[in-house]
Design an enzyme around this catalytic site. Structure first.
Site, PDB file in Angstrom:
ATOM      1  N   CYS A 127       0.830  -1.210   0.000  1.00  0.00           N
ATOM      2  CA  CYS A 127       0.000   0.000   0.000  1.00  0.00           C
ATOM      3  C   CYS A 127       0.865   1.261   0.000  1.00  0.00           C
ATOM      4  O   CYS A 127       0.356   2.369  -0.096  1.00  0.00           O
ATOM      5  CB  CYS A 127      -0.923   0.042   1.210  1.00  0.00           C
ATOM      6  SG  CYS A 127      -1.941  -1.422   1.373  1.00  0.00           S
ATOM      7  N   CYS A 180      -2.972   8.957   5.760  1.00  0.00           N
ATOM      8  CA  CYS A 180      -1.701   8.994   6.513  1.00  0.00           C
ATOM      9  C   CYS A 180      -1.985   9.244   7.997  1.00  0.00           C
ATOM     10  O   CYS A 180      -1.354   8.641   8.876  1.00  0.00           O
ATOM     11  CB  CYS A 180      -0.786  10.098   5.995  1.00  0.00           C
ATOM     12  SG  CYS A 180      -0.301   9.895   4.279  1.00  0.00           S
ATOM     13  N   CYS A 201       5.020   8.243   2.194  1.00  0.00           N
ATOM     14  CA  CYS A 201       5.211   9.560   1.615  1.00  0.00           C
ATOM     15  C   CYS A 201       5.533  10.574   2.701  1.00  0.00           C
ATOM     16  O   CYS A 201       5.516  10.257   3.892  1.00  0.00           O
ATOM     17  CB  CYS A 201       3.954   9.983   0.863  1.00  0.00           C
ATOM     18  SG  CYS A 201       2.540  10.216   1.944  1.00  0.00           S
ATOM     19  N   ASP A 231       2.690   2.363   2.522  1.00  0.00           N
ATOM     20  CA  ASP A 231       2.864   2.961   3.847  1.00  0.00           C
ATOM     21  C   ASP A 231       3.068   1.882   4.889  1.00  0.00           C
ATOM     22  O   ASP A 231       2.241   0.974   4.987  1.00  0.00           O
ATOM     23  CB  ASP A 231       1.594   3.689   4.335  1.00  0.00           C
ATOM     24  CG  ASP A 231       1.154   4.814   3.455  1.00  0.00           C
ATOM     25  OD1 ASP A 231       1.839   5.835   3.448  1.00  0.00           O
ATOM     26  OD2 ASP A 231       0.105   4.663   2.796  1.00  0.00           O
TER      27      ASP A 231
END
Lengths: 127, 405
Positions: A37, A105, A62, A39
């Site tokens: 994914c 996030c 990110c 992350d």
């Protein structure tokens, strides 16, 4: 897409980046996300007398994911376990000015906090 | 050195000052409509357009009459696919294309499929991104009217065996469209030798202006016909109506002329700089993987995955260098590059990819700076990566039960 100044700051100067030994007394570890994914967050807390005295993170993801976990460690330090439970992803969104595409996030960071707390509790009960 | 450094020359290119110079008289002074047949303004514009047509045709070894001007390669792709499908519907409705085509082709075929107008075969590519001509041959049925395979891929730079595909198309009597947007002007293109019947390309990828492109449409052996998708004044032999953007076309022509004259030297220079970039980065960073073909690739292209770090964060750490990533952290789907996935690159490595696109105006100094910066940021982010830590501890990441979200 432009990043907010706060995201850039956390990305360039990450707070509390690193690891505790998982087995160490009083350490809770939360690992959430998946490489496919894009992350993965590892968040660790060190607890003494129901208070988080230190926190560390490592994140694959990110800039916003890195900033979210960096911010989370900053907020966790000095909080009681009960207070830590109350940190919401929306607080992170607000503080970092995350755009809609980056909300996941902050969700991941909240999940990482919860996972670290649960891990600590499990270890404490098994003692 | 000037910052930011532009290393994203597959997305677009800066205009060559010589191109701009050629265009300038056609805005204010020589503003005529190339379709005005009755006065000097029109004649002057028409002459400029015909000169450009020759320059463009020369670069791809075509006849000037086979060049149809469009707004860009996306329109050319649309016109080729929709125009052929509509014109040859009596003959069949099957299209063959490949999994790594640009979205201008794939989204067009998907939309045509959704309307029930066509059936499409999407050919797989090999690990280096190449279409196997044998697969093309095997996919042809008596309903096949068009093969559409790109010359060079925009992400990984892999150059397809177009000549062999063209030969099969001729042999089977199927039309062959080639999206050559990334290849024209960079590598030799010969529509005769390659057996191409229709070809899409544009000016802004070759140091020309944005907003103009062309569709090559073969005039003989066979004479290709396409149904117009824009109706109007019947410009471009009825295939694409609309007043010609004379200054853009003049710039397109000049850009092609420069490419033709300088291709050999420029391509050698770009390959050298690219090889230097590749060697500099890959020698210093373990677990960095080249995506695409090691030799059959565009001179200015380099695509590398850096295990354990995410592409968007890499770009963020190199703000002074303009690059592109196969990561899809900003997209709603969280799906990384479909091109890398089609090569069989794992999702996590697709998230970790960076595309370097070198162009005419890059310098060796910029390349050396980029090498240094990439090594620095990858090292820094690996220190920050829990995956790198686990790998170093000997954990097999594939054996971990991840909590996917």
């Amino acid at each position: 897409m432009a990043y907010s100044d706060k995201v850039v700051d956390h990305f360039n100067n990450p707070r509390n980046m690193g690891s505790f030994k998982k087995e160490e007394d009083g350490v809770g570890t939360g690992m959430v996300g998946a490489p496919e994914c894009g992350d993965v967050m590892k968040l660790q807390i060190k607890v003494q007398n129901d208070t988080i005295v230190d926190a560390k993170f490592k994140t694959f993801g990110c800039g916003s994911a890195i900033a979210s976990s960096s911010l989370a460690t900053e907020w966790l330090k000095g909080k009681t376990l009960e207070e830590a439970q109350k940190i919401k992803n929306t607080d992170i969104v607000q503080e970092l000015n995350l755009p809609p595409v980056k909300i996941h996030c902050s969700v991941l960071a909240e999940d990482a906090i919860k996972a670290a707390l649960a891990d600590y509790q499990k270890k404490a009960e098994n003692k | 050195m000037k910052f930011p450094i532009f290393l994203d020359n597959h997305s677009t290119t800066p205009m060559d000052p010589r191109v701009l110079e050629a265009m300038l008289p056609y805005f204010v002074e020589k503003f005529g409509n190339a379709a005005s047949r009755n006065h000097a303004f029109g004649w002057e514009a028409e002459e400029a357009v015909e000169t450009a047509r020759k320059q463009i045709a020369r670069l791809i070894k075509a006849d000037p009459k086979e060049i149809v001007f469009t707004s860009g390669a996306t329109e050319s792709d649309n016109l080729a696919l929709k125009g052929v499908l509509e014109m040859y519907k009596e003959k069949g409705n099957h299209i063959i294309t490949s999994a790594t085509e640009h979205r201008a082709v794939l989204d067009t075929t998907k939309s045509l499929e959704a309307k029930g107008l066509t059936t499409v075969t999407y050919l797989p590519v090999d690990k280096q991104g190449m279409v196997n001509p044998q697969d093309v041959r095997n996919a042809i049925t008596d309903k096949t009217i068009l093969i559409s395979v790109m010359l060079a891929n925009n992400e990984i730079g892999t150059v397809n065996p177009v000549q062999e595909i063209g030969k099969i198309a001729k042999e089977k009597g199927v039309l062959f469209h080639c999206d050559a947007t990334q290849g024209v002007g960079k590598i030799p293109v010969d529509v005769q030798a390659m057996g191409i019947d229709l070809m899409s390309f544009s000016a802004h990828k070759i140091y020309g202006p944005k907003g103009v492109g062309a569709l090559y449409v073969r005039k003989k052996n066979p004479r290709v016909r396409i149904a117009a998708q824009i109706d109007g004044g019947g410009h471009e032999r009825g295939m694409r109506s609309g007043t010609l953007p004379v200054p853009l076309i003049v710039g397109f022509g000049k850009a092609c002329e420069i490419c033709e004259q300088e291709m050999a030297a420029e391509s050698a220079h770009l390959s050298n700089m690219r090889d230097r970039l590749q060697a500099g980065i890959m020698a210093a960073l373990e677990e960095s993987y080249l995506n695409g073909h090691p030799t059959h690739r565009l001179p200015g292209n380099l695509n590398i995955s850096f295990a354990y770090v995410e592409g968007e964060s890499l770009l963020m750490g190199m703000k002074e260098i303009a690059l592109s990533s196969g990561s899809a952290c900003t997209s709603a789907t969280l799906e990384p590059s479909y091109v890398l996935r089609a090569l069989g690159v794992g999702t996590e490595l697709a998230h970790s990819s960076i595309r370097f696109g070198l162009g005419r105006f890059n310098t060796e100094e910029e390349i050396d700076y980029t090498i240094k910066k990439v090594i620095e940021i990858v090292t820094k982010l690996r220190e920050m990566s829990p995956l790198y830590e686990m790998a170093k501890e000997g954990v097999d990441l594939k054996s971990v039960q991840w909590a996917a979200h």
